[in-house]
Motif scaffolding. Structure first.
Motif, PDB file in Angstrom:
ATOM      1  N   ASP A   1      37.923  24.395   7.466  1.00 47.76           N
ATOM      2  CA  ASP A   1      36.294  25.680   6.861  1.00 47.76           C
ATOM      3  C   ASP A   1      35.822  25.590   7.906  1.00 47.76           C
ATOM      4  OD1 ASP A   1      38.757  26.163   5.650  1.00 47.76           O
ATOM      5  OD2 ASP A   1      37.981  26.064   3.753  1.00 47.76           O
ATOM      6  N   ARG A   2      34.839  26.848   8.014  1.00 44.86           N
ATOM      7  CA  ARG A   2      33.737  26.729   8.703  1.00 44.86           C
ATOM      8  C   ARG A   2      31.994  25.942   7.607  1.00 44.86           C
ATOM      9  NH1 ARG A   2      28.573  29.143   9.421  1.00 44.86           N
ATOM     10  NH2 ARG A   2      28.161  30.266  11.082  1.00 44.86           N
ATOM     11  N   GLU A   3      32.607  25.572   6.117  1.00 38.68           N
ATOM     12  CA  GLU A   3      31.025  25.236   6.188  1.00 38.68           C
ATOM     13  C   GLU A   3      31.211  24.267   6.213  1.00 38.68           C
ATOM     14  OE1 GLU A   3      28.131  26.467   5.645  1.00 38.68           O
ATOM     15  OE2 GLU A   3      29.162  28.886   6.080  1.00 38.68           O
ATOM     16  N   ILE A   4      32.586  23.582   6.340  1.00 42.24           N
ATOM     17  CA  ILE A   4      33.218  21.929   6.137  1.00 42.24           C
ATOM     18  C   ILE A   4      33.029  21.317   7.473  1.00 42.24           C
ATOM     19  CG2 ILE A   4      34.891  20.015   6.004  1.00 42.24           C
ATOM     20  CD1 ILE A   4      34.289  21.421   3.147  1.00 42.24           C
ATOM     21  N   MET A   5      33.027  22.564   8.595  1.00 47.40           N
ATOM     22  CA  MET A   5      33.107  21.872   9.532  1.00 47.40           C
ATOM     23  C   MET A   5      31.257  21.737   9.662  1.00 47.40           C
ATOM     24  SD  MET A   5      35.888  24.524  11.836  1.00 47.40           S
ATOM     25  CE  MET A   5      34.907  24.623  13.634  1.00 47.40           C
TER      26      MET A   5
ATOM     27  N   LYS B   1      29.447  21.651   7.804  1.00 52.50           N
ATOM     28  CA  LYS B   1      28.270  20.413   7.133  1.00 52.50           C
ATOM     29  C   LYS B   1      28.581  18.739   8.164  1.00 52.50           C
ATOM     30  CE  LYS B   1      28.609  17.767   2.257  1.00 52.50           C
ATOM     31  NZ  LYS B   1      29.288  16.562   2.473  1.00 52.50           N
ATOM     32  N   ARG B   2      29.641  19.082   8.142  1.00 52.92           N
ATOM     33  CA  ARG B   2      29.966  17.604   9.219  1.00 52.92           C
ATOM     34  C   ARG B   2      29.113  17.675  10.560  1.00 52.92           C
ATOM     35  NH1 ARG B   2      36.372  17.695   8.831  1.00 52.92           N
ATOM     36  NH2 ARG B   2      36.935  16.646   6.003  1.00 52.92           N
ATOM     37  N   ARG B   3      29.288  18.826  11.295  1.00 52.65           N
ATOM     38  CA  ARG B   3      28.155  18.110  12.354  1.00 52.65           C
ATOM     39  C   ARG B   3      26.690  18.086  11.485  1.00 52.65           C
ATOM     40  NH1 ARG B   3      29.305  20.129  17.806  1.00 52.65           N
ATOM     41  NH2 ARG B   3      26.890  19.859  19.402  1.00 52.65           N
ATOM     42  N   GLU B   4      26.473  18.603  10.804  1.00 51.18           N
ATOM     43  CA  GLU B   4      25.318  18.218  10.624  1.00 51.18           C
ATOM     44  C   GLU B   4      23.908  17.062  10.007  1.00 51.18           C
ATOM     45  OE1 GLU B   4      23.969  21.850   8.101  1.00 51.18           O
ATOM     46  OE2 GLU B   4      23.724  22.950   9.907  1.00 51.18           O
ATOM     47  N   GLU B   5      25.868  16.190   9.578  1.00 53.99           N
ATOM     48  CA  GLU B   5      25.637  14.977   9.389  1.00 53.99           C
ATOM     49  C   GLU B   5      25.833  14.231  10.400  1.00 53.99           C
ATOM     50  OE1 GLU B   5      28.677  14.816   6.588  1.00 53.99           O
ATOM     51  OE2 GLU B   5      27.874  15.216   4.669  1.00 53.99           O
ATOM     52  N   ARG B   6      25.899  14.175  11.539  1.00 53.50           N
ATOM     53  CA  ARG B   6      25.511  14.005  12.768  1.00 53.50           C
ATOM     54  C   ARG B   6      24.724  13.941  13.080  1.00 53.50           C
ATOM     55  NH1 ARG B   6      30.948  13.678  16.566  1.00 53.50           N
ATOM     56  NH2 ARG B   6      29.705  12.065  17.803  1.00 53.50           N
ATOM     57  N   ILE B   7      23.547  13.141  13.482  1.00 52.29           N
ATOM     58  CA  ILE B   7      22.380  12.894  13.464  1.00 52.29           C
ATOM     59  C   ILE B   7      22.350  13.431  15.537  1.00 52.29           C
ATOM     60  CG2 ILE B   7      19.786  12.607  13.398  1.00 52.29           C
ATOM     61  CD1 ILE B   7      20.562  10.847  10.806  1.00 52.29           C
TER      62      ILE B   7
ATOM     63  N   PHE C   1      24.799  24.939  14.994  1.00 48.61           N
ATOM     64  CA  PHE C   1      26.554  25.177  15.153  1.00 48.61           C
ATOM     65  C   PHE C   1      26.476  26.748  14.628  1.00 48.61           C
ATOM     66  CE2 PHE C   1      29.568  25.503  11.481  1.00 48.61           C
ATOM     67  CZ  PHE C   1      30.599  25.320  12.324  1.00 48.61           C
ATOM     68  N   ASP C   2      25.161  27.480  14.444  1.00 45.71           N
ATOM     69  CA  ASP C   2      26.044  28.870  14.169  1.00 45.71           C
ATOM     70  C   ASP C   2      26.473  30.030  14.722  1.00 45.71           C
ATOM     71  OD1 ASP C   2      26.067  29.090  10.943  1.00 45.71           O
ATOM     72  OD2 ASP C   2      23.678  29.004  10.817  1.00 45.71           O
ATOM     73  N   LYS C   3      24.862  29.389  16.122  1.00 47.03           N
ATOM     74  CA  LYS C   3      24.748  30.577  16.908  1.00 47.03           C
ATOM     75  C   LYS C   3      25.604  29.568  18.306  1.00 47.03           C
ATOM     76  CE  LYS C   3      20.160  31.988  16.113  1.00 47.03           C
ATOM     77  NZ  LYS C   3      18.712  31.254  16.491  1.00 47.03           N
ATOM     78  N   ILE C   4      25.970  28.707  18.482  1.00 45.51           N
ATOM     79  CA  ILE C   4      26.890  27.781  19.793  1.00 45.51           C
ATOM     80  C   ILE C   4      28.072  27.363  18.913  1.00 45.51           C
ATOM     81  CG2 ILE C   4      26.895  26.343  21.431  1.00 45.51           C
ATOM     82  CD1 ILE C   4      24.728  28.429  21.710  1.00 45.51           C
TER      83      ILE C   4
ATOM     84  N   ASP D   1      45.531  20.274   8.274  1.00 46.67           N
ATOM     85  CA  ASP D   1      43.857  20.271   7.466  1.00 46.67           C
ATOM     86  C   ASP D   1      43.183  19.101   7.354  1.00 46.67           C
ATOM     87  OD1 ASP D   1      44.490  23.036   7.016  1.00 46.67           O
ATOM     88  OD2 ASP D   1      45.712  22.580   6.050  1.00 46.67           O
ATOM     89  N   SER D   2      42.311  20.001   7.491  1.00 48.56           N
ATOM     90  CA  SER D   2      40.726  18.203   7.772  1.00 48.56           C
ATOM     91  C   SER D   2      39.714  18.797   6.304  1.00 48.56           C
ATOM     92  CB  SER D   2      40.387  17.368   8.586  1.00 48.56           C
ATOM     93  OG  SER D   2      39.940  18.927   9.113  1.00 48.56           O
ATOM     94  N   ASN D   3      40.168  19.394   5.448  1.00 50.06           N
ATOM     95  CA  ASN D   3      38.955  20.134   4.485  1.00 50.06           C
ATOM     96  C   ASN D   3      38.244  18.539   3.220  1.00 50.06           C
ATOM     97  OD1 ASN D   3      37.922  22.478   5.554  1.00 50.06           O
ATOM     98  ND2 ASN D   3      40.075  23.015   3.912  1.00 50.06           N
ATOM     99  N   HIS D   4      39.317  17.954   3.304  1.00 48.50           N
ATOM    100  CA  HIS D   4      38.953  16.637   2.440  1.00 48.50           C
ATOM    101  C   HIS D   4      39.663  15.494   2.753  1.00 48.50           C
ATOM    102  CE1 HIS D   4      38.686  19.900  -0.695  1.00 48.50           C
ATOM    103  NE2 HIS D   4      39.450  20.437  -0.194  1.00 48.50           N
ATOM    104  N   ASP D   5      38.710  13.991   3.141  1.00 49.39           N
ATOM    105  CA  ASP D   5      39.296  12.820   3.509  1.00 49.39           C
ATOM    106  C   ASP D   5      40.912  12.358   2.889  1.00 49.39           C
ATOM    107  OD1 ASP D   5      36.458  12.907   4.961  1.00 49.39           O
ATOM    108  OD2 ASP D   5      35.889  11.700   3.609  1.00 49.39           O
ATOM    109  N   LYS D   6      40.512  12.717   1.452  1.00 48.77           N
ATOM    110  CA  LYS D   6      41.342  11.882   0.539  1.00 48.77           C
ATOM    111  C   LYS D   6      42.908  12.793   1.373  1.00 48.77           C
ATOM    112  CE  LYS D   6      39.506   9.923  -2.352  1.00 48.77           C
ATOM    113  NZ  LYS D   6      39.447   8.583  -2.671  1.00 48.77           N
ATOM    114  N   ILE D   7      43.121  13.684   2.202  1.00 50.80           N
ATOM    115  CA  ILE D   7      44.420  14.286   2.839  1.00 50.80           C
ATOM    116  C   ILE D   7      44.607  13.578   3.999  1.00 50.80           C
ATOM    117  CG2 ILE D   7      43.542  16.040   4.318  1.00 50.80           C
ATOM    118  CD1 ILE D   7      45.731  17.816   3.340  1.00 50.80           C
TER     119      ILE D   7
END
Length: 234
Positions: free
Chosen positions: A138-142, A144-150, A166-169, A208-214
């Motif tokens: 999902d968009r918000e998951i992606m 969050k993950r992008r922003e966690e990679r400093i 992320f939002d613009k590019i 689908d990769s929204n959760h690490d448990k999957i």
């Protein structure tokens, strides 16, 4: 004398990092940001040439250098997957042994993982992939993950996303350069983009990769997909 069997496994999905020299990258005309996330940011002729060579003999070019090992990733709980990995390894080995038969023990197997955020953009690249996976989130998951990679290690040093990158590019490009994909003739895109003339990749498998448990479930599905390819070809 040994013989080689090379299987290329494509893993496509959202953008993670740049793949070329920053000075050669295009500039987005609206934000004036360096655009790491469009087709012009990738040297497709060189990528395709290397991929063809790998597909043929299972070895990387001597000039190949990857900075991915220098990037920091959020790790999953690997201990929980140890038993699964052991079981899947045994399964793969059984299949490989059965495919070569008792009279041919000199077969060398090469499994090449080809990871790319625009892996299914170029038709020639698609043709070089034996097994094709597409990882969705999902968009918000992606985001969050992008922003966690400093930051990202590049050929020229380090790169950090500018504000709202992320939002613009990232997200607009992700939609733009994947909206042509379809899965096994279904009438919807793999991601929630605008409909266009669809490129149907019959043998693509989406995760689908929204959760690490999957992850474990996806890994099992991926291994079974590779096994089906082996059994069908050999």
């Amino acid at each position: 004398m040994s013989s080689k069997r090379v299987i290329t496994i494509g893993i496509g999905g959202a953008s993670c990092s740049g793949k070329t020299l920053e000075k050669d990258l295009p500039i987005d005309p609206i934000t004036n940001y360096t655009d790491w996330d469009c087709p012009d940011a990738i040297n497709f002729p060189l990528f395709l040439s290397n991929l063809k060579n790998i597909h043929q003999d299972g070895t990387l070019p001597t000039t190949f250098v990857s900075n991915e090992v220098n990037n920091i990733f959020k790790d999953i709980e690997r201990d929980e997957l140890n038993e699964l990995v052991k079981r899947l390894s045994l399964r793969i080995n059984e299949v490989l042994s059965a495919s070569v038969g008792r009279d041919n023990k000199n077969v060398e197997w090469y499994f090449v993982l080809v990871d790319g955020f625009l892996l299914y953009y170029d038709p020639e690249v698609i043709n070089e992939l034996d097994v094709k996976f597409f990882v969705k989130a999902d968009r918000e998951i992606m985001k969050k993950r992008r922003e966690e990679r400093i930051s990202y290690v590049t050929v020229e040093g380090y790169y950090e996303d500018p504000p709202e990158y992320f939002d613009k590019i990232v997200w607009p490009n992700y939609i733009k350069f994947h909206k042509h994909l379809s899965l096994k003739g279904q009438s919807f895109s793999l991601i929630n983009g605008e409909k266009s003339e669809l490129k149907v990749i019959e043998d693509m498998v989406a995760f689908d990769s929204n959760h690490d448990k999957i992850f474990g479930e996806n890994l099992e599905k991926a291994v079974e997909t590779v096994i089906k390819f082996i059994e069908k070809k050999w």
